[in-house]
Design a protein around this motif. Structure first.
Motif, PDB file in Angstrom:
ATOM      1  N   ARG A   1       0.968  -1.246  -0.012  1.00  0.00           N
ATOM      2  CA  ARG A   1      -0.113  -0.064  -0.044  1.00  0.00           C
ATOM      3  C   ARG A   1       0.619   1.104   0.109  1.00  0.00           C
ATOM      4  O   ARG A   1       2.068   1.084   0.564  1.00  0.00           O
ATOM      5  N   LEU A   2       0.362   2.148  -0.707  1.00  0.00           N
ATOM      6  CA  LEU A   2       1.051   3.541  -0.504  1.00  0.00           C
ATOM      7  C   LEU A   2       0.686   4.113   0.780  1.00  0.00           C
ATOM      8  O   LEU A   2      -0.403   4.069   1.478  1.00  0.00           O
ATOM      9  N   ALA A   3       2.012   4.350   1.521  1.00  0.00           N
ATOM     10  CA  ALA A   3       1.908   4.871   3.035  1.00  0.00           C
ATOM     11  C   ALA A   3       2.241   6.010   3.300  1.00  0.00           C
ATOM     12  O   ALA A   3       1.913   6.807   4.264  1.00  0.00           O
ATOM     13  N   HIS A   4       3.245   6.717   2.489  1.00  0.00           N
ATOM     14  CA  HIS A   4       3.806   8.002   3.139  1.00  0.00           C
ATOM     15  C   HIS A   4       4.467   8.661   1.973  1.00  0.00           C
ATOM     16  O   HIS A   4       4.906   8.140   0.906  1.00  0.00           O
ATOM     17  N   ALA A   5       4.808   9.957   2.044  1.00  0.00           N
ATOM     18  CA  ALA A   5       5.370  10.947   1.492  1.00  0.00           C
ATOM     19  C   ALA A   5       6.787  11.389   1.975  1.00  0.00           C
ATOM     20  O   ALA A   5       6.788  11.644   3.190  1.00  0.00           O
ATOM     21  N   VAL A   6       7.814  11.670   1.347  1.00  0.00           N
ATOM     22  CA  VAL A   6       9.010  12.036   1.843  1.00  0.00           C
ATOM     23  C   VAL A   6       9.419  13.164   0.771  1.00  0.00           C
ATOM     24  O   VAL A   6       9.157  13.252  -0.253  1.00  0.00           O
ATOM     25  N   LEU A   7       9.613  14.434   1.649  1.00  0.00           N
ATOM     26  CA  LEU A   7       9.614  15.570   1.087  1.00  0.00           C
ATOM     27  C   LEU A   7      11.248  16.026   1.129  1.00  0.00           C
ATOM     28  O   LEU A   7      12.056  15.699   1.870  1.00  0.00           O
TER      29      LEU A   7
END
Length: 220
Positions: A93-99
């Protein structure tokens, strides 16, 4: 100082399951990645950079069964028993974003002043056929993600960016939204190309793929 979307983290029980999910969901096989000795994880990577999202990529990440125990909590909550059970039951699953930030130290201090807990700075690197990748990243000691899983992780690359060695892909990121971020946090991050909202899933994205337009969302 602005923050750009650097990459999206798709969690998987195994890297093989993650690669199969990528092909079935996005119509593209992920490229090679590498191993993270400090975290006991490994990944596969795929470029998704599009207009407004320079150097963005997708990371499929899982616990590396061949790695030594890391002696610390892994990032993205991968050690959480409930998360692992869910991944085995429901799949990747898509879980997180990294900026991506140009000065993670400044951003970290700003988050702390807003009563957030982004975690300490870690300096990491790994070898690739194209050379050494080095980066600084904020990861809590317990591996958890603040703001009930909504606070994006901040990273600062030192030298080459991984997309520079990735082959082109047919995927293009069209839109991205980060939810559950208080207004003061959004003001600090100054999201570029990314919409921020008070509520909703931690991350939702729309991509152009060989299978057509695909929308992915983490849990609300």
């Amino acid at each position: 100082m602005n923050c750009d979307l650097d990459h999206l983290a798709v969690l998987a029980a195994t890297l093989e399951e993650g690669a199969a999910w990528c092909e079935a969901t996005l119509g593209v096989a992920p490229g090679p990645g590498g191993r993270h000795a400090l975290m006991g994880t490994h990944n596969r990577l795929l470029r998704i950079d599009g207009e407004g999202f320079p150097q963005a990529y997708l990371e499929i990440i899982a616990i590396d069964p061949d790695a030594l125990p890391p002696g610390r909590a892994r990032w993205f909550g991968l050690d959480d028993a409930a998360e692992q059970a869910r991944l085995r039951r429901d799949g990747p699953r898509l879980a997180h974003a990294v900026l991506r930030a140009s000065d993670v130290d400044v951003m970290r201090q700003g988050l702390i002043e807003l009563a957030c807990q982004p975690g300490p700075m870690l300096s990491l690197s790994r070898e690739t056929p194209a050379g050494t990748l080095s980066w600084r990243i904020l990861v809590r000691d317990d591996g958890a993600i603040d703001l009930a899983g909504h606070l994006p992780t901040l990273i600062q690359w030192q030298g080459a960016h991984p997309t520079e060695a990735m082959p082109a892909s047919p995927l293009r990121l069209r839109a991205a939204t980060l939810g559950g971020l208080p207004a003061r946090v959004r003001q600090l991050l100054r999201l570029r190309g990314v919409k921020g909202t008070d509520d909703g899933p931690a991350v939702s994205v729309t991509l152009d793929t060989p299978l057509g337009e695909v929308t992915l969302r983490s849990d609300p």
